[in-house]
Structures are given as C-alpha cells and as structure tokens.
Motif scaffolding. Structure first.
Motif, short mmCIF file in Angstrom:
data_model
loop_
_atom_site.label_atom_id
_atom_site.label_comp_id
_atom_site.label_asym_id
_atom_site.label_seq_id
_atom_site.Cartn_x
_atom_site.Cartn_y
_atom_site.Cartn_z
N MET A 183 -8.24 -28.73 -18.49
CA MET A 183 -8.05 -28.85 -19.92
C MET A 183 -7.23 -27.68 -20.47
SD MET A 183 -11.60 -30.29 -21.53
CE MET A 183 -12.58 -29.06 -20.75
N LEU A 184 -7.52 -26.49 -19.97
CA LEU A 184 -6.78 -25.33 -20.46
C LEU A 184 -5.31 -25.40 -20.07
CD1 LEU A 184 -9.39 -22.53 -19.69
CD2 LEU A 184 -8.92 -23.60 -21.90
N GLU A 185 -5.04 -25.90 -18.88
CA GLU A 185 -3.65 -26.04 -18.45
C GLU A 185 -2.92 -27.09 -19.28
OE1 GLU A 185 -2.65 -26.19 -14.22
OE2 GLU A 185 -4.71 -25.52 -13.86
N GLU A 186 -3.57 -28.21 -19.49
CA GLU A 186 -2.95 -29.32 -20.23
C GLU A 186 -2.60 -28.94 -21.66
OE1 GLU A 186 -5.28 -32.87 -19.91
OE2 GLU A 186 -5.39 -32.69 -17.73
N SER A 187 -3.39 -28.06 -22.24
CA SER A 187 -3.14 -27.67 -23.62
C SER A 187 -2.33 -26.38 -23.72
CB SER A 187 -4.46 -27.51 -24.37
OG SER A 187 -5.16 -26.39 -23.87
N SER A 188 -1.85 -25.92 -22.58
CA SER A 188 -1.05 -24.68 -22.52
C SER A 188 -1.81 -23.48 -23.05
CB SER A 188 0.27 -24.86 -23.28
OG SER A 188 1.01 -25.91 -22.74
N GLU A 189 -3.10 -23.42 -22.76
CA GLU A 189 -3.95 -22.32 -23.20
C GLU A 189 -3.97 -21.25 -22.10
OE1 GLU A 189 -5.71 -19.72 -24.99
OE2 GLU A 189 -5.35 -21.49 -26.20
N GLY A 190 -2.88 -20.54 -21.98
CA GLY A 190 -2.69 -19.57 -20.91
C GLY A 190 -3.63 -18.39 -20.95
N HIS A 191 -3.94 -17.90 -22.14
CA HIS A 191 -4.80 -16.72 -22.26
C HIS A 191 -6.15 -16.96 -21.61
CE1 HIS A 191 -7.11 -13.39 -23.87
NE2 HIS A 191 -7.94 -14.26 -24.40
N TRP A 192 -6.83 -18.01 -22.00
CA TRP A 192 -8.16 -18.27 -21.46
C TRP A 192 -8.11 -18.72 -20.01
CZ3 TRP A 192 -12.18 -16.00 -23.14
CH2 TRP A 192 -12.25 -15.62 -24.48
N LEU A 193 -7.06 -19.39 -19.63
CA LEU A 193 -6.88 -19.79 -18.24
C LEU A 193 -6.82 -18.55 -17.34
CD1 LEU A 193 -6.47 -22.23 -16.37
CD2 LEU A 193 -4.03 -21.99 -16.75
N THR A 204 -7.89 -15.55 -18.14
CA THR A 204 -9.17 -14.84 -18.27
C THR A 204 -10.20 -15.40 -17.31
OG1 THR A 204 -8.75 -14.27 -20.59
CG2 THR A 204 -11.05 -14.25 -19.86
N PHE A 205 -10.35 -16.72 -17.27
CA PHE A 205 -11.35 -17.32 -16.39
C PHE A 205 -10.98 -17.22 -14.92
CE2 PHE A 205 -12.86 -19.36 -20.32
CZ PHE A 205 -14.18 -18.97 -20.22
N ASP A 206 -9.72 -17.21 -14.62
CA ASP A 206 -9.28 -17.00 -13.24
C ASP A 206 -9.68 -15.59 -12.79
OD1 ASP A 206 -7.89 -17.79 -10.82
OD2 ASP A 206 -6.30 -16.39 -11.44
N ILE A 262 -12.06 -13.68 -14.11
CA ILE A 262 -13.52 -13.61 -14.07
C ILE A 262 -14.04 -14.19 -12.76
CG2 ILE A 262 -15.63 -14.63 -15.04
CD1 ILE A 262 -14.25 -14.34 -17.82
N SER A 263 -13.52 -15.31 -12.37
CA SER A 263 -13.95 -15.99 -11.14
C SER A 263 -13.70 -15.12 -9.92
CB SER A 263 -13.21 -17.32 -11.01
OG SER A 263 -13.54 -17.93 -9.80
N LYS A 264 -12.53 -14.54 -9.84
CA LYS A 264 -12.20 -13.69 -8.71
C LYS A 264 -13.08 -12.44 -8.67
CE LYS A 264 -7.49 -15.28 -8.24
NZ LYS A 264 -6.08 -15.00 -8.49
N ASN A 265 -13.32 -11.83 -9.80
CA ASN A 265 -14.18 -10.63 -9.86
C ASN A 265 -15.62 -10.96 -9.49
OD1 ASN A 265 -12.07 -9.02 -10.69
ND2 ASN A 265 -12.62 -9.11 -12.85
N TYR A 266 -16.12 -12.07 -9.98
CA TYR A 266 -17.53 -12.45 -9.79
C TYR A 266 -17.85 -12.65 -8.31
CZ TYR A 266 -22.01 -14.51 -11.04
OH TYR A 266 -23.36 -14.77 -11.18
#
Length: 81
Positions: free
Chosen positions: A1-11, A13-15, A17-21
C-alpha cells in the motif's frame, strides 16, 4: 500500500525498523517496541495521521485497510510492555 501510494517516507521508515528489529535480543526488543510506539504513533505527522493518496485522490479502500493494520501493529507493539 505504501509503495502504491508513493509514500516513500514511511516505506523507508518501516524497512529500517524491520532490519534493526531482527538484530536485537529479546530484552532489547522490549525497549525498542516502547520507542516505536512513541515514535510512530505520537505527535503531528505520525503514522496515525497518514492518509494514502494517488494522483491527488484519497484511496478509501486502502486507507480502511491501513487503519486496521495500524491498530493491529499498535496492539502487537504493546504486548509484553
């Protein structure tokens, strides 16, 4: 959903977060979840405020799905705190 809406900031951020976690110990994960709750759900411009758009049009179906996912994520982050 984030990619489809071009929401790069949160995309991004979550990438991040996932890698750090993935690299944390169980004890570190508890502290990290607390920080995430404050960082992504608190204040103006937070993940809670995100509305998805595409071509300047609100994506109603996707925003309803995002809202459900946000609530699920919040509950998961709260577990064990």
């Amino acid at each position: 959903m984030l990619e489809e809406s071009s929401e790069g900031h949160w995309l991004k951020t979550f990438d991040k977060i996932s890698k750090n976690y993935e690299t944390l110990t169980d004890d570190e994960k508890v502290v990290y979840r607390r920080r995430l709750l404050l960082r992504i759900y608190g204040g103006m411009g937070s993940f809670s405020d995100l509305v998805l758009y595409k071509n300047n049009k609100v994506l109603y179906k996707e925003n309803n799905e995002l809202d459900a996912l946000r609530k699920d994520l919040f509950e998961e982050l709260r577990k064990g705190l």
